[in-house]
Motif scaffolding. Structure first.
Motif, PDB file in Angstrom:
ATOM      1  N   MET A   1       0.862  -1.164   0.000  1.00  0.00           N
ATOM      2  CA  MET A   1       0.000   0.000   0.000  1.00  0.00           C
ATOM      3  C   MET A   1       0.912   1.231   0.000  1.00  0.00           C
ATOM      4  N   GLN A   2       0.574   2.198  -0.820  1.00  0.00           N
ATOM      5  CA  GLN A   2       1.375   3.418  -0.904  1.00  0.00           C
ATOM      6  C   GLN A   2       1.158   4.282   0.327  1.00  0.00           C
ATOM      7  N   TRP A   3       2.172   5.101   0.653  1.00  0.00           N
ATOM      8  CA  TRP A   3       2.081   5.935   1.844  1.00  0.00           C
ATOM      9  C   TRP A   3       0.982   6.985   1.708  1.00  0.00           C
ATOM     10  N   THR A   4       0.683   7.414   0.471  1.00  0.00           N
ATOM     11  CA  THR A   4      -0.394   8.388   0.288  1.00  0.00           C
ATOM     12  C   THR A   4      -1.754   7.761   0.591  1.00  0.00           C
TER      13      THR A   4
ATOM     14  N   ALA B   1      -4.693  -0.767  12.817  1.00  0.00           N
ATOM     15  CA  ALA B   1      -5.477  -2.010  12.730  1.00  0.00           C
ATOM     16  C   ALA B   1      -5.923  -2.261  11.301  1.00  0.00           C
ATOM     17  N   PHE B   2      -6.359  -1.216  10.602  1.00  0.00           N
ATOM     18  CA  PHE B   2      -6.775  -1.354   9.212  1.00  0.00           C
ATOM     19  C   PHE B   2      -5.602  -1.789   8.344  1.00  0.00           C
ATOM     20  N   TYR B   3      -4.442  -1.146   8.530  1.00  0.00           N
ATOM     21  CA  TYR B   3      -3.272  -1.453   7.712  1.00  0.00           C
ATOM     22  C   TYR B   3      -2.811  -2.897   7.926  1.00  0.00           C
ATOM     23  N   PHE B   4      -2.716  -3.327   9.189  1.00  0.00           N
ATOM     24  CA  PHE B   4      -2.277  -4.693   9.445  1.00  0.00           C
ATOM     25  C   PHE B   4      -3.292  -5.710   8.947  1.00  0.00           C
ATOM     26  N   ASN B   5      -4.575  -5.397   9.029  1.00  0.00           N
ATOM     27  CA  ASN B   5      -5.586  -6.285   8.467  1.00  0.00           C
ATOM     28  C   ASN B   5      -5.441  -6.355   6.945  1.00  0.00           C
ATOM     29  N   TYR B   6      -5.139  -5.227   6.314  1.00  0.00           N
ATOM     30  CA  TYR B   6      -4.937  -5.196   4.867  1.00  0.00           C
ATOM     31  C   TYR B   6      -3.738  -6.057   4.467  1.00  0.00           C
ATOM     32  N   GLU B   7      -2.649  -5.939   5.219  1.00  0.00           N
ATOM     33  CA  GLU B   7      -1.428  -6.694   4.899  1.00  0.00           C
ATOM     34  C   GLU B   7      -1.569  -8.181   5.210  1.00  0.00           C
TER      35      GLU B   7
END
Length: 104
Positions: free
Chosen positions: A1-4, A67-73
């Motif tokens: 996922m991009q930082w933007t 939490a969203f980012y880790f779920n995405y990864e």
């Protein structure tokens, strides 16, 4: 996922969090014992502190965004896991087999 993308998601969570934490700790003039000014709404806050709201919203948004980012990864919960309207094909086949077996 991009930082933007992460930044945009964080900002969305921040706005949502700001509205969630805004009412906590707010007292009206009647609750604090102060006099109302003529024309003032009864529900107007007497001790609104936007800095405190911003800090609380930032902390909550950071937690939710992480939490969203880790779920995405990691893929813990996917869209198919929460699809309650149309069940997956394997469940539909299993239900058809059960109906066929009960009709015999």
């Amino acid at each position: 996922m991009q930082w933007t993308s992460v930044l945009a998601i964080y900002l969305l969570f921040w706005v949502m969090s700001a509205f969630l934490v805004m009412p906590f700790g707010i007292r009206t003039h009647r609750e604090t014992g102060e006099e109302l000014i003529a024309g003032q709404a009864d529900s107007a806050p007497a001790n609104f502190r936007p800095g405190r709201v911003a800090v609380r919203a930032s902390i909550l948004a950071a937690i939710l965004c992480a939490a969203f980012y880790f779920n995405y990864e990691q893929g813990w919960i996917t869209a198919s896991d929460i699809n309650f309207i149309s069940p997956p094909a394997d469940i539909v086949k299993e239900q058809e087999l059960l109906r066929a077996a009960s009709n015999r």
